[in-house]
Structures are given as C-alpha cells and as structure tokens.
Design a protein around this motif. Structure first.
Motif, PDB file in Angstrom:
ATOM      1  N   GLY A  88       1.590  -9.503  -5.070  1.00  0.00           N
ATOM      2  CA  GLY A  88       0.973  -8.177  -5.178  1.00  0.00           C
ATOM      3  C   GLY A  88       0.748  -7.635  -3.774  1.00  0.00           C
ATOM      4  O   GLY A  88       0.798  -8.395  -2.790  1.00  0.00           O
ATOM      5  N   SER A  89       0.498  -6.327  -3.688  1.00  0.00           N
ATOM      6  CA  SER A  89       0.166  -5.803  -2.354  1.00  0.00           C
ATOM      7  C   SER A  89      -1.200  -6.323  -1.926  1.00  0.00           C
ATOM      8  O   SER A  89      -1.529  -6.367  -0.740  1.00  0.00           O
ATOM      9  CB  SER A  89       0.244  -4.280  -2.312  1.00  0.00           C
ATOM     10  OG  SER A  89      -0.498  -3.701  -3.352  1.00  0.00           O
ATOM     11  N   ASP A  90      -2.010  -6.768  -2.895  1.00  0.00           N
ATOM     12  CA  ASP A  90      -3.296  -7.413  -2.583  1.00  0.00           C
ATOM     13  C   ASP A  90      -3.132  -8.492  -1.520  1.00  0.00           C
ATOM     14  O   ASP A  90      -3.942  -8.598  -0.605  1.00  0.00           O
ATOM     15  CB  ASP A  90      -3.830  -8.157  -3.823  1.00  0.00           C
ATOM     16  CG  ASP A  90      -4.582  -7.251  -4.767  1.00  0.00           C
ATOM     17  OD1 ASP A  90      -4.700  -6.057  -4.474  1.00  0.00           O
ATOM     18  OD2 ASP A  90      -5.025  -7.754  -5.812  1.00  0.00           O
ATOM     19  N   LEU A  93      -2.650  -7.020   1.887  1.00  0.00           N
ATOM     20  CA  LEU A  93      -3.919  -6.471   2.408  1.00  0.00           C
ATOM     21  C   LEU A  93      -4.819  -7.615   2.895  1.00  0.00           C
ATOM     22  O   LEU A  93      -5.466  -7.516   3.938  1.00  0.00           O
ATOM     23  CB  LEU A  93      -4.638  -5.660   1.321  1.00  0.00           C
ATOM     24  CG  LEU A  93      -3.891  -4.450   0.754  1.00  0.00           C
ATOM     25  CD1 LEU A  93      -4.611  -3.895  -0.480  1.00  0.00           C
ATOM     26  CD2 LEU A  93      -3.736  -3.355   1.808  1.00  0.00           C
ATOM     27  N   PHE A 114     -10.073   2.048  -2.268  1.00  0.00           N
ATOM     28  CA  PHE A 114      -9.798   0.897  -3.146  1.00  0.00           C
ATOM     29  C   PHE A 114     -10.782  -0.244  -2.837  1.00  0.00           C
ATOM     30  O   PHE A 114     -10.996  -0.594  -1.675  1.00  0.00           O
ATOM     31  CB  PHE A 114      -8.352   0.459  -2.927  1.00  0.00           C
ATOM     32  CG  PHE A 114      -7.881  -0.659  -3.805  1.00  0.00           C
ATOM     33  CD1 PHE A 114      -8.142  -0.661  -5.162  1.00  0.00           C
ATOM     34  CD2 PHE A 114      -7.148  -1.706  -3.260  1.00  0.00           C
ATOM     35  CE1 PHE A 114      -7.689  -1.691  -5.974  1.00  0.00           C
ATOM     36  CE2 PHE A 114      -6.683  -2.735  -4.060  1.00  0.00           C
ATOM     37  CZ  PHE A 114      -6.955  -2.728  -5.414  1.00  0.00           C
ATOM     38  N   ALA A 157      -5.486   4.652   1.194  1.00  0.00           N
ATOM     39  CA  ALA A 157      -4.470   4.690   0.136  1.00  0.00           C
ATOM     40  C   ALA A 157      -4.033   6.141  -0.025  1.00  0.00           C
ATOM     41  O   ALA A 157      -4.864   7.041  -0.089  1.00  0.00           O
ATOM     42  CB  ALA A 157      -5.044   4.162  -1.174  1.00  0.00           C
ATOM     43  N   ASN A 161      -6.568   5.668  -4.993  1.00  0.00           N
ATOM     44  CA  ASN A 161      -7.134   5.221  -6.267  1.00  0.00           C
ATOM     45  C   ASN A 161      -8.641   5.067  -6.051  1.00  0.00           C
ATOM     46  O   ASN A 161      -9.027   4.369  -5.124  1.00  0.00           O
ATOM     47  CB  ASN A 161      -6.516   3.865  -6.640  1.00  0.00           C
ATOM     48  CG  ASN A 161      -7.229   3.183  -7.779  1.00  0.00           C
ATOM     49  OD1 ASN A 161      -7.869   3.837  -8.597  1.00  0.00           O
ATOM     50  ND2 ASN A 161      -7.127   1.862  -7.847  1.00  0.00           N
ATOM     51  N   ASP A 188      -1.727   2.435   2.360  1.00  0.00           N
ATOM     52  CA  ASP A 188      -1.516   1.730   1.097  1.00  0.00           C
ATOM     53  C   ASP A 188      -0.789   2.678   0.142  1.00  0.00           C
ATOM     54  O   ASP A 188      -1.340   3.682  -0.311  1.00  0.00           O
ATOM     55  CB  ASP A 188      -2.907   1.330   0.564  1.00  0.00           C
ATOM     56  CG  ASP A 188      -2.874   0.659  -0.800  1.00  0.00           C
ATOM     57  OD1 ASP A 188      -1.876   0.787  -1.520  1.00  0.00           O
ATOM     58  OD2 ASP A 188      -3.894   0.022  -1.144  1.00  0.00           O
ATOM     59  N   ALA A 190       0.401   2.128  -2.984  1.00  0.00           N
ATOM     60  CA  ALA A 190       0.529   1.562  -4.333  1.00  0.00           C
ATOM     61  C   ALA A 190       1.072   2.600  -5.326  1.00  0.00           C
ATOM     62  O   ALA A 190       1.761   2.255  -6.283  1.00  0.00           O
ATOM     63  CB  ALA A 190      -0.816   1.014  -4.811  1.00  0.00           C
ATOM     64  N   TYR A 191       0.767   3.878  -5.068  1.00  0.00           N
ATOM     65  CA  TYR A 191       1.194   4.941  -6.003  1.00  0.00           C
ATOM     66  C   TYR A 191       2.237   5.868  -5.379  1.00  0.00           C
ATOM     67  O   TYR A 191       2.514   6.944  -5.914  1.00  0.00           O
ATOM     68  CB  TYR A 191      -0.036   5.749  -6.477  1.00  0.00           C
ATOM     69  CG  TYR A 191      -1.047   4.852  -7.140  1.00  0.00           C
ATOM     70  CD1 TYR A 191      -0.910   4.501  -8.480  1.00  0.00           C
ATOM     71  CD2 TYR A 191      -2.087   4.281  -6.413  1.00  0.00           C
ATOM     72  CE1 TYR A 191      -1.801   3.617  -9.074  1.00  0.00           C
ATOM     73  CE2 TYR A 191      -2.984   3.392  -6.999  1.00  0.00           C
ATOM     74  CZ  TYR A 191      -2.831   3.067  -8.330  1.00  0.00           C
ATOM     75  OH  TYR A 191      -3.692   2.183  -8.919  1.00  0.00           O
ATOM     76  N   THR A 216       3.777  -1.699  -3.874  1.00  0.00           N
ATOM     77  CA  THR A 216       3.629  -2.656  -4.981  1.00  0.00           C
ATOM     78  C   THR A 216       4.685  -2.468  -6.070  1.00  0.00           C
ATOM     79  O   THR A 216       5.227  -1.376  -6.246  1.00  0.00           O
ATOM     80  CB  THR A 216       2.220  -2.528  -5.614  1.00  0.00           C
ATOM     81  OG1 THR A 216       2.051  -3.577  -6.554  1.00  0.00           O
ATOM     82  CG2 THR A 216       2.010  -1.192  -6.305  1.00  0.00           C
ATOM     83  N   SER A 218       3.553  -3.305  -9.046  1.00  0.00           N
ATOM     84  CA  SER A 218       2.628  -3.355 -10.195  1.00  0.00           C
ATOM     85  C   SER A 218       2.481  -2.031 -10.932  1.00  0.00           C
ATOM     86  O   SER A 218       1.991  -2.008 -12.053  1.00  0.00           O
ATOM     87  CB  SER A 218       1.226  -3.764  -9.725  1.00  0.00           C
ATOM     88  OG  SER A 218       1.241  -5.002  -9.101  1.00  0.00           O
ATOM     89  N   LYS A 219       2.831  -0.938 -10.287  1.00  0.00           N
ATOM     90  CA  LYS A 219       2.539   0.368 -10.887  1.00  0.00           C
ATOM     91  C   LYS A 219       3.799   0.960 -11.515  1.00  0.00           C
ATOM     92  O   LYS A 219       4.115   0.647 -12.643  1.00  0.00           O
ATOM     93  CB  LYS A 219       1.902   1.284  -9.835  1.00  0.00           C
ATOM     94  CG  LYS A 219       0.641   0.685  -9.193  1.00  0.00           C
ATOM     95  CD  LYS A 219      -0.440   0.374 -10.213  1.00  0.00           C
ATOM     96  CE  LYS A 219      -1.622  -0.355  -9.598  1.00  0.00           C
ATOM     97  NZ  LYS A 219      -2.615  -0.756 -10.551  1.00  0.00           N
ATOM     98  N   ARG A 227       3.021  -9.855 -10.405  1.00  0.00           N
ATOM     99  CA  ARG A 227       2.388  -9.949  -9.089  1.00  0.00           C
ATOM    100  C   ARG A 227       3.399  -9.975  -7.935  1.00  0.00           C
ATOM    101  O   ARG A 227       3.697 -11.021  -7.355  1.00  0.00           O
ATOM    102  CB  ARG A 227       1.470 -11.184  -8.988  1.00  0.00           C
ATOM    103  CG  ARG A 227       0.489 -11.393 -10.122  1.00  0.00           C
ATOM    104  CD  ARG A 227      -0.425 -10.198 -10.325  1.00  0.00           C
ATOM    105  NE  ARG A 227      -1.222  -9.910  -9.133  1.00  0.00           N
ATOM    106  CZ  ARG A 227      -1.290  -8.689  -8.589  1.00  0.00           C
ATOM    107  NH1 ARG A 227      -0.647  -7.658  -9.116  1.00  0.00           N
ATOM    108  NH2 ARG A 227      -2.032  -8.507  -7.528  1.00  0.00           N
TER     109      ARG A 227
HETATM  110  C1  LIG Z   1      -4.782   1.629  -4.056  1.00  0.00           C
HETATM  111  C2  LIG Z   1      -4.343   0.281  -4.514  1.00  0.00           C
HETATM  112  N1  LIG Z   1      -3.883  -0.568  -3.609  1.00  0.00           N
HETATM  113  C3  LIG Z   1      -3.466  -1.795  -3.943  1.00  0.00           C
HETATM  114  C4  LIG Z   1      -3.531  -2.238  -5.238  1.00  0.00           C
HETATM  115  C5  LIG Z   1      -3.127  -3.645  -5.519  1.00  0.00           C
HETATM  116  O1  LIG Z   1      -2.059  -3.751  -6.347  1.00  0.00           O
HETATM  117  P1  LIG Z   1      -1.226  -5.073  -6.530  1.00  0.00           P
HETATM  118  O2  LIG Z   1      -1.951  -6.214  -5.878  1.00  0.00           O
HETATM  119  O3  LIG Z   1      -1.079  -5.234  -7.976  1.00  0.00           O
HETATM  120  O4  LIG Z   1       0.065  -4.822  -5.808  1.00  0.00           O
HETATM  121  C6  LIG Z   1      -4.005  -1.388  -6.237  1.00  0.00           C
HETATM  122  C7  LIG Z   1      -4.131  -1.840  -7.628  1.00  0.00           C
HETATM  123  O5  LIG Z   1      -4.732  -1.266  -8.476  1.00  0.00           O
HETATM  124  C8  LIG Z   1      -4.426  -0.092  -5.852  1.00  0.00           C
HETATM  125  O6  LIG Z   1      -4.910   0.768  -6.761  1.00  0.00           O
END
Ligand SMILES: Cc1ncc(COP(=O)(O)O)c(C=O)c1O
Length: 361
Positions: A88-90, A93, A114, A157, A161, A188, A190-191, A216, A218-219, A227
């Motif tokens: 994941g991008s988590d 980060l 976030f 981000a 989000n 970031d 993610a979107y 990511t 994930s979206k 992940r």
């Molecule tokens: C702004 C933002 N950054 C990062 C993430 C992390 O996403 P993931 O770890 O699934 O890539 C999310 C997930 O909701 C997010 O909303």
C-alpha cells in the motif's frame, strides 16, 4: 504494568486507526461506501493474474520489483529506477517518516489531512504540526508559515481525503519552492487517477530534488484488499527508502496483479469516466435536498450536514437502510459524512435515503 518496559516516545499518543465500517453479517442488500473502494472491483486482467499466481505460491518473490516498476514507468513515462513499491502507499509514507524524521523533528500536514500522517509522525517520535485549511482546502501560505528549521517532511494529499479538494499545479510548485532546504514535500496521490489529465505532480518530482510522490493500487485500481502502492522521487530518496524496506515486502501475487492492472489503462479510463458522472449526479442530488458539498475531485463526496448531531442522525438513518458511509469526526469534520461514489444503484439509494432523512421523501 511494567514501567521499565516502555515503547519509544510518541507511540502511546497514537490513536488507533479505524477503517470504514463494513456491513454487518446477515444484513441483506447492504453496501459499503465507507472506504473509497472502486465499486466496479479490479480489472479482469488483474483477476486473471491473481489466479495464475497460485502456481508459484512456494517461491519467494523477487526483491527488486523490476517488472512492476517497469510497467508503472512505461504507463506513466517515469524512470523505473526512481520508483519504489510498497505494501500500500501506507508503507511508503511510513518509510519516509522512518528515514527522515525523528525526535526533535517536525512533520507538517493540514488540518483535515489523511490520519496516517499523524500516526507515522508519532511512531518515529517526531512532532506533528497541523496547519489550518481554508474552507476545507489546503492553504499554501499557512503551510509555509508553519515550516521551521525542524521541518523534515510536509505531507499533502492532492486530491485530499476526506475533503476531495485539491490545489493547482502552480500552488504545489510554490509550496515546493517555499519549504525549507532540509524538508521533503510528499505529494500523496492516492486519488490522482480520478483527475483527468493530472500527473499527480510527477512532473514536479522529475524537476526537483525535494519532492516525492506516492500512489496506490487501492482506489481506482480496485485492489484495496491486495495492498500495493508505489512512490516516485529523487534517486537519493528512493535509494534511502530501499535500504529500510523489507526485501520481500511484496508477494508474487501482489507484484503480478499490480503489473497486470497498471497495463490495463482502458479499464482505468472507464472507471474514471463513470466515477465523474456518478459523483456529479450524487453531489447534485444531495444539494437538492439541502446537503451541500465541495466540488470533489476524488471518488467520494464530503456531505455537509447542519451540525454534528444531524450528521450522526443521518448516519444512523443511512445505516438502517444498509448504507455504510464514513463519519469524519477524527478528521475534525464532525458535521460531515464522507460518502464513496458507488455504482449507479448505490448512488440512487444514498440520495433517496438522505432525502428521506431530510423529510423530503
Ligand atoms: C490520502 C490517502 N493516502 C494514502 C492512503 C493509503 O492507501 P493504501 O495504503 O491503501 O495505498 C489512503 C487510503 O485511504 C488515502 O486516503
């Protein structure tokens, strides 16, 4: 309690991250709209790659992620050497905080940013610096004013989000120009794929030594359960992060499925188009019943109710109708509900239920 065995400073200040509520087992016809997942799922090519991966379960994955980095590089016209892949991008980060921030350092992010920026900052003993936004949008002047000689990382981000708002490329460049010399700007994305024609700040990263981008699967790729995320940045930062990431952080299934997904851009384009259409429809339908939202650039709408009490009551009503959305009190938005843009039937159900709640249906 043994007071001699203690975690590192900051860790006990972390509030546990709570994921979006899932429908309770046994509730029929319930829909999860609380985690910004792609309602259309993953592409068929991704599913095919996942099925094939069962044949290599006994093998360790490769450690350099070469094929996935090459695929991402091909699709986004980026140098694969400057790409790093994570759980994941988590994970990316987290690695950025581990590598660049520690005690006595500061990490800057915005008021409605976030939640994991705070968690990761506290986990390494650094100090979170939270900057007010202007009308739920990042304020570059305020971020710059909050930077100091202790700032090591600035997280933003774009789109954000849970607000769905974003700042322009010119504003992002002004931010990159203005942060202190020892700080890294982390954009970031993610979107990012939900914004037609937006490169997620890849151009800015390519041109500078102090900007890093995270992305990511994930979206829009519909792979939240798998992940996989990635980052793109200056070579010196990517080299540092690679030293501390686990060599086998991604499984063969993760790598192969993500590679197949990123090569299927036709699917991503379809998802982006459909999301934009339904997001517009949903925002208008909510506005018609007196529930405004900012123009969202992502796959969710931040619905503003009149008060925290009304938001809670609306959430309870939606749950009673099998609609799980996200309360965002922990994002300092207690009067709001974040609603993922689902498929057409889900959007219609949400609009109907909110109208019902407002006594208009
Ligand atoms: C702004 C933002 N950054 C990062 C993430 C992390 O996403 P993931 O770890 O699934 O890539 C999310 C997930 O909701 C997010 O909303």
């Amino acid at each position: 309690m043994n007071d001699q065995i203690r975690p590192q400073p900051g860790i006990l200040d972390i509030t546990l991250y709570e994921g979006g509520k899932a429908p309770k087992a046994g509730v029929s016809n319930a829909i999860k709209l609380s985690s910004n997942e792609n309602p259309f799922g993953a592409s068929d090519r991704a599913k095919e790659a996942f099925s094939k991966s069962v044949h290599s379960l006994h093998r360790y994955p490769n450690t350099d992620h070469r094929a996935l980095r090459q695929a991402i590089g091909d699709v986004h016209c980026l140098d694969p050497q400057r790409i790093i892949c994570g759980v994941g991008s988590d994970e990316i980060l987290t690695l950025l905080c581990q590598a660049y921030a520690g005690q006595k350092d500061e990490v800057v992010f915005t008021e409605h940013g976030f939640l994991l920026y705070r968690v990761n900052t506290l986990a390494v003993g650094a100090t979170p610096v939270e900057v007010p936004e202007r009308e739920r949008t990042a304020d570059v002047d305020a971020i710059l004013a909050a930077c100091s000689r202790r700032t090591r990382l600035v997280f933003i981000a774009n789109p954000n989000n849970p607000t769905g708002t974003m700042i322009s490329p010119a504003e992002m460049e002004r931010l990159a120009n203005g942060i202190p010399a020892q700080a890294i700007l982390v954009v970031d994305g993610a979107y990012a794929e939900y914004v037609d024609g937006y490169d997620g700040s890849a151009g800015l990263v390519a041109a500078r030594e102090n900007v890093f981008m995270t992305r990511t699967f994930s979206k829009i790729y519909g792979l939240g359960g798998l992940r996989v995320g990635w980052g793109y940045g200056p070579q010196h930062i990517v080299d540092v992060l690679n030293r501390i990431r686990g060599p086998f952080n991604l499984s063969t299934a993760q790598l192969d499925v993500a590679e197949a997904s990123v090569r299927d851009q036709e699917y991503i384009t379809r998802c982006r188009t459909e999301n934009a259409r339904l997001r517009h429809w949903l925002a208008e339908a909510l506005a018609e019943v007196g529930v405004p939202s900012d123009t969202s650039m992502a796959n969710f709408v931040l619905a503003r109710l009149a008060s925290p009490e009304e938001a809670e009551a609306c959430d309870i009503h939606l749950q009673s109708q099998g609609l799980m959305v996200r309360r965002v009190t922990s994002y300092k938005l207690p009067h709001c509900l974040r609603i993922t843009v689902g498929d057409e039937a889900s959007c219609r159900r949400v609009a109907h239920a909110v109208a019902q709640f407002k006594g208009l249906r």
